[in-house]
Design a protein around this motif. Structure first.
Motif, PDB file in Angstrom:
ATOM      1  N   UNK A  34       0.825  -1.213   0.000  1.00 43.53           N
ATOM      2  CA  UNK A  34       0.000   0.000   0.000  1.00 43.53           C
ATOM      3  C   UNK A  34       0.858   1.261   0.000  1.00 43.53           C
ATOM      4  N   UNK A  35       1.916   1.257   0.792  1.00 36.52           N
ATOM      5  CA  UNK A  35       2.806   2.422   0.844  1.00 36.52           C
ATOM      6  C   UNK A  35       3.506   2.610  -0.496  1.00 36.52           C
ATOM      7  N   UNK A  36       3.953   1.512  -1.096  1.00 34.20           N
ATOM      8  CA  UNK A  36       4.628   1.584  -2.392  1.00 34.20           C
ATOM      9  C   UNK A  36       3.692   2.140  -3.456  1.00 34.20           C
ATOM     10  N   UNK A  37       2.441   1.653  -3.468  1.00 36.26           N
ATOM     11  CA  UNK A  37       1.461   2.140  -4.442  1.00 36.26           C
ATOM     12  C   UNK A  37       1.189   3.626  -4.224  1.00 36.26           C
ATOM     13  N   UNK A  38       1.102   4.026  -2.957  1.00 38.86           N
ATOM     14  CA  UNK A  38       0.848   5.437  -2.654  1.00 38.86           C
ATOM     15  C   UNK A  38       1.992   6.315  -3.157  1.00 38.86           C
ATOM     16  N   UNK A  39       3.222   5.889  -2.934  1.00 38.25           N
ATOM     17  CA  UNK A  39       4.370   6.703  -3.341  1.00 38.25           C
ATOM     18  C   UNK A  39       4.532   6.778  -4.854  1.00 38.25           C
ATOM     19  N   UNK A  40       3.859   5.887  -5.572  1.00 40.04           N
ATOM     20  CA  UNK A  40       3.883   5.936  -7.032  1.00 40.04           C
ATOM     21  C   UNK A  40       2.726   6.762  -7.598  1.00 40.04           C
ATOM     22  N   UNK A  41       1.853   7.245  -6.718  1.00 41.96           N
ATOM     23  CA  UNK A  41       0.660   7.964  -7.166  1.00 41.96           C
ATOM     24  C   UNK A  41       0.954   9.439  -7.423  1.00 41.96           C
ATOM     25  N   UNK A  42       0.105  10.044  -8.244  1.00 41.42           N
ATOM     26  CA  UNK A  42       0.211  11.479  -8.476  1.00 41.42           C
ATOM     27  C   UNK A  42      -0.121  12.260  -7.207  1.00 41.42           C
ATOM     28  N   UNK A  43      -0.967  11.684  -6.369  1.00 40.95           N
ATOM     29  CA  UNK A  43      -1.343  12.389  -5.138  1.00 40.95           C
ATOM     30  C   UNK A  43      -0.119  12.635  -4.262  1.00 40.95           C
ATOM     31  N   UNK A  44       0.727  11.625  -4.118  1.00 42.72           N
ATOM     32  CA  UNK A  44       1.950  11.789  -3.330  1.00 42.72           C
ATOM     33  C   UNK A  44       2.899  12.770  -4.015  1.00 42.72           C
ATOM     34  N   UNK A  45       3.032  12.642  -5.340  1.00 44.76           N
ATOM     35  CA  UNK A  45       3.934  13.522  -6.080  1.00 44.76           C
ATOM     36  C   UNK A  45       3.510  14.983  -5.962  1.00 44.76           C
ATOM     37  N   UNK A  46       2.196  15.223  -5.898  1.00 43.96           N
ATOM     38  CA  UNK A  46       1.697  16.593  -5.872  1.00 43.96           C
ATOM     39  C   UNK A  46       1.618  17.180  -4.465  1.00 43.96           C
ATOM     40  N   UNK A  47       1.294  16.356  -3.479  1.00 40.25           N
ATOM     41  CA  UNK A  47       1.110  16.881  -2.123  1.00 40.25           C
ATOM     42  C   UNK A  47       2.330  16.676  -1.230  1.00 40.25           C
ATOM     43  N   UNK A  48       3.065  15.578  -1.462  1.00 43.40           N
ATOM     44  CA  UNK A  48       4.209  15.274  -0.614  1.00 43.40           C
ATOM     45  C   UNK A  48       3.829  14.760   0.763  1.00 43.40           C
ATOM     46  N   UNK A  49       2.538  14.495   0.980  1.00 42.81           N
ATOM     47  CA  UNK A  49       2.099  14.003   2.288  1.00 42.81           C
ATOM     48  C   UNK A  49       2.643  12.603   2.550  1.00 42.81           C
ATOM     49  N   UNK A  50       3.062  12.356   3.775  1.00 44.96           N
ATOM     50  CA  UNK A  50       3.462  11.005   4.161  1.00 44.96           C
ATOM     51  C   UNK A  50       2.226  10.114   4.213  1.00 44.96           C
ATOM     52  N   UNK A  51       2.429   8.831   3.924  1.00 47.34           N
ATOM     53  CA  UNK A  51       1.306   7.887   3.874  1.00 47.34           C
ATOM     54  C   UNK A  51       0.576   7.820   5.210  1.00 47.34           C
ATOM     55  N   UNK A  52       1.332   7.835   6.307  1.00 46.42           N
ATOM     56  CA  UNK A  52       0.725   7.733   7.631  1.00 46.42           C
ATOM     57  C   UNK A  52      -0.184   8.926   7.899  1.00 46.42           C
ATOM     58  N   UNK A  53       0.193  10.105   7.395  1.00 45.56           N
ATOM     59  CA  UNK A  53      -0.641  11.297   7.569  1.00 45.56           C
ATOM     60  C   UNK A  53      -1.938  11.169   6.784  1.00 45.56           C
ATOM     61  N   UNK A  54      -1.842  10.633   5.579  1.00 47.95           N
ATOM     62  CA  UNK A  54      -3.014  10.515   4.710  1.00 47.95           C
ATOM     63  C   UNK A  54      -4.030   9.530   5.288  1.00 47.95           C
TER      64      UNK A  54
END
Length: 243
Positions: A34-54
């Motif tokens: 799940x973390x790997x998929x999140x870090x590959x998403x545009x949402x992570x690229x655009x916001x920079x939020x850590x997965x735990x925060x999201x």
């Protein structure tokens, strides 16, 4: 007696260990994926939020899930998140848009409501109601009216005809749209929304026009801390439900 007790305790420890280790590995693999998929998403690229925060923030997680649904169904979709656009009616104010998706049919403006429970509301009502299983009820501003402000902001900024803009209200799959009445704006659970989004529509924008729209909105995505704080302060001062 003590030897027998030690043998019993040893057997229990081995049994627990044989159960715990595979469970730990399975859980660890799920979290890693799940973390790997999140870090590959545009949402992570655009916001920079850590997965735990999201995952700990209901609103952020709802936005991410909308982006993830689009990415699962389209190759390299044009997506923008958390846009702070000039307010269409109030000077020195901004309005925040959750997610914008641009495709050949136009500009899709998405208001995410990652709520659980039963949802009640009509298109003309000022407030809608969330009813939880513990019988608690909460009022929230009509998301159709909220997203209409976002639509007007984009319409004025891009000078696009309204027919190019599409409003979507997306609720969590954990919610039940018990009595929701809307004739002009789709109000859907996330999975159903994602399927309808991918339905074929009349092509309105060329590839070049889609890129142009994306590039014109892009500068409003990475808002400074000052802009974000001013946006929040303005809402608090006026007690306005529009964000």
């Amino acid at each position: 007696m003590s030897q027998l007790l030690n043998e019993v305790l040893g057997s229990v420890f081995v049994a627990l260990l044989s159960f715990a280790v595979p469970l730990f590995l399975i859980c660890g693999t799920i979290v890693y994926t799940k973390v790997k998929r999140y870090k590959q998403s545009q949402y992570f690229a655009q916001t920079g939020h850590r997965y735990i925060k999201v995952v700990q923030d209901i609103g952020l997680y709802g936005e991410y899930r909308c982006v993830a649904e689009l990415e699962a169904r389209r190759l390299a979709p044009l997506i923008l998140t958390n846009l702070y656009l000039p307010h269409p009616t109030k000077r020195d104010r901004t309005t925040e848009v959750d997610v914008v998706f641009i495709d050949e049919s136009g500009v899709h403006v998405i208001e995410s409501k990652n709520y659980s429970g039963w949802i009640f509301g009509r298109e003309q009502d000022r407030q809608w109601t969330q009813a939880l299983s513990n019988r608690k009820k909460f009022k929230f501003y009509n998301p159709i009216k909220q997203n209409e402000l976002h639509m007007r902001a984009i319409e004025q900024l891009l000078h696009l005809d309204r027919s190019y803009l599409h409003s979507w209200i997306v609720f969590s799959d954990r919610s039940t749209l018990k009595r929701v009445e809307s004739s002009s704006v789709p109000v859907l659970n996330r999975k159903i929304w994602a399927k309808q989004m991918m339905a074929s529509r009349e092509p309105r924008l060329t590839a070049a026009e889609r890129i142009e729209v994306y590039e014109r909105l892009l500068p409003y995505m990475n808002a400074s801390i000052e802009v974000k704080e001013a946006h929040i302060d303005a809402i608090r001062q006026t007690k306005s439900p529009l964000g």
